[in-house]
Design a protein around this motif. Structure first.
Motif, PDB file in Angstrom:
ATOM      1  N   LEU A 114      71.598 -34.759 -34.819  1.00 16.25           N
ATOM      2  CA  LEU A 114      72.652 -34.672 -35.826  1.00 16.25           C
ATOM      3  C   LEU A 114      72.158 -33.886 -37.033  1.00 16.25           C
ATOM      4  CD1 LEU A 114      74.098 -38.311 -35.642  1.00 16.25           C
ATOM      5  CD2 LEU A 114      74.999 -36.232 -34.584  1.00 16.25           C
ATOM      6  N   SER A 115      71.237 -34.491 -37.787  1.00 22.48           N
ATOM      7  CA  SER A 115      70.707 -33.821 -38.978  1.00 22.48           C
ATOM      8  C   SER A 115      69.310 -33.263 -38.760  1.00 22.48           C
ATOM      9  CB  SER A 115      70.687 -34.814 -40.144  1.00 22.48           C
ATOM     10  OG  SER A 115      69.852 -35.918 -39.845  1.00 22.48           O
ATOM     11  N   GLY A 116      68.704 -33.594 -37.610  1.00 25.77           N
ATOM     12  CA  GLY A 116      67.334 -33.163 -37.362  1.00 25.77           C
ATOM     13  C   GLY A 116      66.335 -34.185 -37.880  1.00 25.77           C
ATOM     14  N   GLY A 117      65.192 -34.302 -37.202  1.00 31.96           N
ATOM     15  CA  GLY A 117      64.169 -35.257 -37.604  1.00 31.96           C
ATOM     16  C   GLY A 117      63.629 -36.002 -36.400  1.00 31.96           C
ATOM     17  N   SER A 118      63.102 -37.186 -36.629  1.00 31.24           N
ATOM     18  CA  SER A 118      62.517 -37.991 -35.555  1.00 31.24           C
ATOM     19  C   SER A 118      63.147 -39.378 -35.538  1.00 31.24           C
ATOM     20  CB  SER A 118      61.009 -38.129 -35.737  1.00 31.24           C
ATOM     21  OG  SER A 118      60.373 -36.868 -35.689  1.00 31.24           O
ATOM     22  N   THR A 119      63.273 -39.934 -34.341  1.00 31.60           N
ATOM     23  CA  THR A 119      63.790 -41.287 -34.201  1.00 31.60           C
ATOM     24  C   THR A 119      63.115 -41.990 -33.028  1.00 31.60           C
ATOM     25  OG1 THR A 119      65.762 -42.646 -33.862  1.00 31.60           O
ATOM     26  CG2 THR A 119      65.713 -40.527 -32.738  1.00 31.60           C
ATOM     27  N   GLY A 120      62.874 -43.251 -33.223  1.00 33.64           N
ATOM     28  CA  GLY A 120      62.360 -44.064 -32.141  1.00 33.64           C
ATOM     29  C   GLY A 120      63.508 -44.691 -31.372  1.00 33.64           C
ATOM     30  N   ILE A 121      63.188 -45.277 -30.216  1.00 34.58           N
ATOM     31  CA  ILE A 121      64.184 -45.940 -29.373  1.00 34.58           C
ATOM     32  C   ILE A 121      63.723 -47.367 -29.128  1.00 34.58           C
ATOM     33  CG2 ILE A 121      65.248 -45.983 -27.095  1.00 34.58           C
ATOM     34  CD1 ILE A 121      65.058 -42.990 -27.024  1.00 34.58           C
ATOM     35  N   THR A 122      64.599 -48.321 -29.384  1.00 31.65           N
ATOM     36  CA  THR A 122      64.259 -49.727 -29.224  1.00 31.65           C
ATOM     37  C   THR A 122      65.178 -50.381 -28.192  1.00 31.65           C
ATOM     38  OG1 THR A 122      63.542 -49.873 -31.528  1.00 31.65           O
ATOM     39  CG2 THR A 122      63.994 -51.948 -30.391  1.00 31.65           C
ATOM     40  N   VAL A 123      64.571 -51.079 -27.238  1.00 31.95           N
ATOM     41  CA  VAL A 123      65.338 -51.862 -26.274  1.00 31.95           C
ATOM     42  C   VAL A 123      65.453 -53.264 -26.837  1.00 31.95           C
ATOM     43  CG1 VAL A 123      65.452 -52.745 -23.926  1.00 31.95           C
ATOM     44  CG2 VAL A 123      64.501 -50.471 -24.350  1.00 31.95           C
ATOM     45  N   THR A 124      66.659 -53.614 -27.309  1.00 35.47           N
ATOM     46  CA  THR A 124      66.848 -54.909 -27.969  1.00 35.47           C
ATOM     47  C   THR A 124      67.186 -56.027 -26.993  1.00 35.47           C
ATOM     48  OG1 THR A 124      69.198 -54.441 -28.348  1.00 35.47           O
ATOM     49  CG2 THR A 124      67.640 -53.780 -30.066  1.00 35.47           C
TER      50      THR A 124
END
Length: 390
Positions: A129-139
């Protein structure tokens, strides 16, 4: 007292160690989610990146699972779509795109075996979307062991990804417990000369509805759907062609669905387009088969609609028992068939009134002899006339 106190300490330590080992053993046996890539995902605005989720070990195989996946940085990216591996027979996905997704999947054909390792669960596509980094969490993660391998006490404690009756805590229909992947039960009021409709809305159920006309008043009657891993225990032979799924369907008690009680019975079902493509199925051959009187019988089946994921069908049925949704692969033309077709076309291209070469030659010779005979006769006649005058 000192001696007793020391012995008590020793016993306590021993019990603690035993409990620790048991806990370590249990934690080691629990399935764990593996994310690939394991590090936070970096992506630019508009860029798409795939993230794969797998499970490290499945000691008792896998009947189905439920996962909830959430992005840590919702302003960076969104979950655009998901795709499942080929072993998944039925699946359910929450609405996308979104910053989180809920997933359910089932293995009706038992392709995931006991002791499987590093089994792929799903591939998630992220879009920047805006660019950058994101982690992924399995809740949330729940895995249902294959009852074929799991012990009775363990299976009763395993969480079920199904709804509308769950996976069943035992079958009263005569089906083997371990063969039932999903069980749904609905009840409707059945009255004379009215259409009764059982509508099933669980994504894990290939059957969408059962409808019939009642010939008398019955009150509340239950319908039961059992989605199976393999063919029904009540069946002696496999269904024809390629099987999408085996399913038991029952209405009321034994004998309720006889022609004297109900009529105009139909079953609505759906088939996933992905299965059709992966197995090269001719969609015109997809049909519902019913097992009765010791054999499989094709039911009159028609396509009613289709959407992005499914093709929807309806079939007429004279009763309820074990069923199978099947289809035949697209027929490929063999080399011999192509050669035979080409030879037939070549033969058909010959001129209809073509005269063989030998016949043409004989005809030419006769023409020449005839012409010479006429000339000779004409010459003789001319010579006789000339002599007569002279």
């Amino acid at each position: 007292m000192k001696k007793t106190y020391k012995n008590s300490i020793k016993i306590s330590l021993a019990v603690t160690l035993i409990i620790s080992f048991i806990c370590i053993g249990l934690s080691g046996a629990s399935p764990s989610i593996i994310t690939d890539p394991s590090e936070p995902v970096s992506l630019e605005a508009g860029e798409s990146v795939e993230v794969s989720l797998s499970v490290d070990q499945l000691p008792d195989g896998l009947s189905g699972y439920k996962l909830t996946v959430v992005l840590d940085e919702t302003a960076v990216a969104t979950i655009e779509s998901v795709s499942f591996p080929s072993w998944v027979t039925l699946d359910r996905v929450s609405e996308l795109p979104d910053s989180s997704v809920s997933l359910k999947a089932m293995d009706l054909q038992r392709k995931v075996q006991k002791g499987s390792k590093d089994t792929k669960l799903v591939t998630i596509t992220l879009k920047g979307l805006s660019g950058g980094s994101t982690g992924i969490t399995v809740t949330e993660s729940m895995f249902e062991a294959d009852m074929k391998y799991a012990d009775e006490d363990e299976s009763s404690q395993s969480s079920s990804p199904s709804a509308g009756g769950g996976s069943g805590s035992g079958s009263t229909t005569g089906e083997n417990y371990e063969n039932i992947a999903y069980k749904g039960v609905l009840s409707e009021f059945v009255s004379k000369n009215n259409m009764t409709s059982y509508e099933f809305d669980d994504e894990q159920n290939a059957i969408e509805y059962i409808r019939f006309q009642a010939l008398r008043n019955w009150g509340k009657i239950s319908s039961t759907i059992e989605m199976l891993h393999n063919r029904s225990a009540l069946v002696d032979v496999d269904a024809p062609d390629t099987v999408y799924c085996n399913v038991n369907m029952w209405i009321g008690e034994s004998g309720f669905s006889s022609s004297g009680n109900i009529e105009d019975s139909v079953v609505g079902f759906r088939v996933e387009k992905r299965w059709i493509e992966e197995n090269n199925i001719d969609r015109d051959t997809i049909r519902l088969c019913r097992y009765s009187s010791g054999s499989w019988n094709d039911l009159d089946t028609r396509m009613t609609s289709e959407d992005d994921r499914y093709i929807h069908f309806e079939a007429d049925t004279p009763g309820f028992s074990p069923f199978a949704i099947v289809g035949a692969p697209v027929k490929n033309t063999t080399t011999e068939e192509l050669r035979s077709t080409e030879e037939s076309l070549e033969d058909s291209n010959l001129p209809e009134e073509e005269v063989p070469v030998e016949t043409k030659s004989d005809f030419s010779n006769l023409t020449i002899i005839g012409s010479m005979s006429i000339l000779l006769i004409g010459g003789c006649a001319g010579y006789l006339i000339y002599r007569k005058r002279s």
